[in-house]
Enzyme design. Structure first.
Site, PDB file in Angstrom:
ATOM      1  N   ASP A  15     -12.321 -23.712 -29.077  1.00 36.33           N
ATOM      2  CA  ASP A  15     -12.974 -25.036 -29.063  1.00 36.33           C
ATOM      3  C   ASP A  15     -12.353 -25.865 -28.024  1.00 36.33           C
ATOM      4  O   ASP A  15     -10.931 -25.565 -27.766  1.00 36.33           O
ATOM      5  CB  ASP A  15     -13.115 -25.559 -30.498  1.00 36.33           C
ATOM      6  CG  ASP A  15     -13.500 -26.756 -30.607  1.00 36.33           C
ATOM      7  OD1 ASP A  15     -14.398 -27.205 -30.361  1.00 36.33           O
ATOM      8  OD2 ASP A  15     -12.599 -27.650 -30.959  1.00 36.33           O
ATOM      9  N   ASP A  17     -12.347 -29.956 -27.678  1.00 34.01           N
ATOM     10  CA  ASP A  17     -11.618 -30.975 -28.442  1.00 34.01           C
ATOM     11  C   ASP A  17     -10.844 -30.909 -29.562  1.00 34.01           C
ATOM     12  O   ASP A  17     -11.105 -30.261 -30.481  1.00 34.01           O
ATOM     13  CB  ASP A  17     -12.889 -32.124 -28.839  1.00 34.01           C
ATOM     14  CG  ASP A  17     -13.257 -32.703 -27.276  1.00 34.01           C
ATOM     15  OD1 ASP A  17     -13.104 -33.331 -26.755  1.00 34.01           O
ATOM     16  OD2 ASP A  17     -14.558 -31.911 -27.297  1.00 34.01           O
ATOM     17  N   LYS A 190     -22.372 -22.291 -31.299  1.00 32.12           N
ATOM     18  CA  LYS A 190     -21.213 -21.252 -30.930  1.00 32.12           C
ATOM     19  C   LYS A 190     -21.463 -19.797 -31.342  1.00 32.12           C
ATOM     20  O   LYS A 190     -21.124 -19.110 -30.408  1.00 32.12           O
ATOM     21  CB  LYS A 190     -20.122 -22.035 -31.794  1.00 32.12           C
ATOM     22  CG  LYS A 190     -20.023 -23.500 -31.410  1.00 32.12           C
ATOM     23  CD  LYS A 190     -18.490 -23.954 -31.636  1.00 32.12           C
ATOM     24  CE  LYS A 190     -18.163 -25.323 -30.724  1.00 32.12           C
ATOM     25  NZ  LYS A 190     -16.888 -25.833 -31.512  1.00 32.12           N
ATOM     26  N   ASP A 213     -10.659 -26.209 -34.744  1.00 32.32           N
ATOM     27  CA  ASP A 213      -9.950 -26.952 -35.507  1.00 32.32           C
ATOM     28  C   ASP A 213     -10.987 -27.919 -36.429  1.00 32.32           C
ATOM     29  O   ASP A 213     -10.228 -28.589 -37.574  1.00 32.32           O
ATOM     30  CB  ASP A 213      -9.614 -28.256 -34.778  1.00 32.32           C
ATOM     31  CG  ASP A 213     -10.567 -29.271 -34.231  1.00 32.32           C
ATOM     32  OD1 ASP A 213     -10.633 -30.345 -34.451  1.00 32.32           O
ATOM     33  OD2 ASP A 213     -11.388 -28.759 -33.295  1.00 32.32           O
ATOM     34  N   SER A 214     -12.137 -27.682 -36.330  1.00 30.26           N
ATOM     35  CA  SER A 214     -12.983 -28.275 -37.448  1.00 30.26           C
ATOM     36  C   SER A 214     -13.966 -27.480 -37.981  1.00 30.26           C
ATOM     37  O   SER A 214     -14.157 -26.154 -37.673  1.00 30.26           O
ATOM     38  CB  SER A 214     -13.626 -29.524 -36.774  1.00 30.26           C
ATOM     39  OG  SER A 214     -14.271 -29.267 -35.815  1.00 30.26           O
ATOM     40  N   ASN A 216     -17.118 -27.419 -37.618  1.00 26.45           N
ATOM     41  CA  ASN A 216     -18.394 -26.622 -36.658  1.00 26.45           C
ATOM     42  C   ASN A 216     -17.785 -25.434 -35.994  1.00 26.45           C
ATOM     43  O   ASN A 216     -18.447 -24.818 -35.324  1.00 26.45           O
ATOM     44  CB  ASN A 216     -18.863 -27.717 -35.741  1.00 26.45           C
ATOM     45  CG  ASN A 216     -18.101 -28.084 -34.636  1.00 26.45           C
ATOM     46  OD1 ASN A 216     -16.885 -27.631 -34.488  1.00 26.45           O
ATOM     47  ND2 ASN A 216     -18.401 -29.363 -33.974  1.00 26.45           N
TER      48      ASN A 216
END
Length: 262
Positions: A15, A17, A190, A213-214, A216
């Site tokens: 990922d 961001d 993704k 990190d999240s 999604n």
């Protein structure tokens, strides 16, 4: 864009961001990012790299400039895995049209139908921070109702599109107490783009790595054999995924990849 040496045979997906790219761009974070770039350049005979991100290509370029990045991965899956680019030996980006050719031409119209339906019963607002994309329409949902989130999912399903719903990460520029609502075509996303790349280029999914990190990112992390939430990830992501690094950002990535190439 700079090019790298010949790619290896183990796929590593990042990922972008708040995983590969730290929005704060502190001195220490950028120092760790340089170390990661050095590592990836030195081990390109083993590793094939790909950014899999919700950001558009234009915003990725802006962030690369801000952080002074010099390393470019072998592939970039931008706009939430709806646009797949191959980076050529000369540093040019080539759009993989065979991937996007599977998407319906009336996608934007379908999103408009879903949004108009949802606006009658809940509050969603369009996002602008990820850039524009033909195949990804992003909104914020301000609320905490599981029933309303269920309405968002059912509206997308009824109209024949896919939607990703995940808690926002304020560190990436999102508002507090909100959810990302990402409408994409069915067959995109993704997981879909990682699956496509593994199939087309004969990477073994069970040996692939992914970092996020999240919320999604969770599907992608579970899809590969070695998926990790970074230590700086959201509480939602860390709670729902078993593998979490001790380190944050590039430090957490290197913590894993150093073991992978031994």
């Amino acid at each position: 864009m700079k090019r790298f040496t010949k790619e290896g045979r183990t796929l590593v997906c990042f990922d972008f961001d708040e995983t590969y790219f730290p929005h704060a761009c502190s001195t220490e974070q950028l120092k760790q990012l340089r170390q990661l770039e050095n590592f990836l350049e030195a081990h390109s005979q083993h590793l094939s790299t790909m950014w899999v991100t919700g950001s558009s290509l234009e915003t990725i370029r802006e962030k690369m400039t801000r952080a002074g990045m010099r390393y470019v991965p072998h592939r970039i899956a931008a706009s939430l895995g709806t646009e797949l680019y191959q980076v050529t030996a000369s540093g040019q980006l080539e759009l993989d049209t065979s991937f996007s050719s599977r998407f319906p031409h009336d996608f934007s119209g379908r999103v408009h139908q879903a949004v108009e339906r949802l606006k009658r019963v809940l509050t969603i607002e369009p996002q602008t921070n990820l850039g524009t994309s033909e195949w990804m329409h992003n909104y914020y949902y301000f609320g905490e109702s599981e029933a309303e989130i269920g309405l968002i999912r059912s509206a997308a399903r009824d109209i024949g599109i896919a939607v990703n719903v995940s808690r926002c990460n304020p560190l990436a520029g999102d508002p507090e107490e909100a959810y990302d609502i990402d409408f994409i075509p069915q067959g995109a996303g993704k997981i879909a783009v990682v699956d496509y790349v593994c199939d087309r280029y004969s990477f073994q999914t069970e040996y692939a790595y992914a970092f996020g990190d999240s919320g999604n990112d969770l599907g992608m992390l579970r899809y590969v054999g070695n998926g990790y939430v970074l230590g700086n990830g959201t509480e939602e992501a860390k709670r729902e995924h078993g593998r979490v690094t001790e380190g944050m950002y590039a430090d957490g990535i290197l913590e894993v990849l150093h073991r992978a190439v031994r």
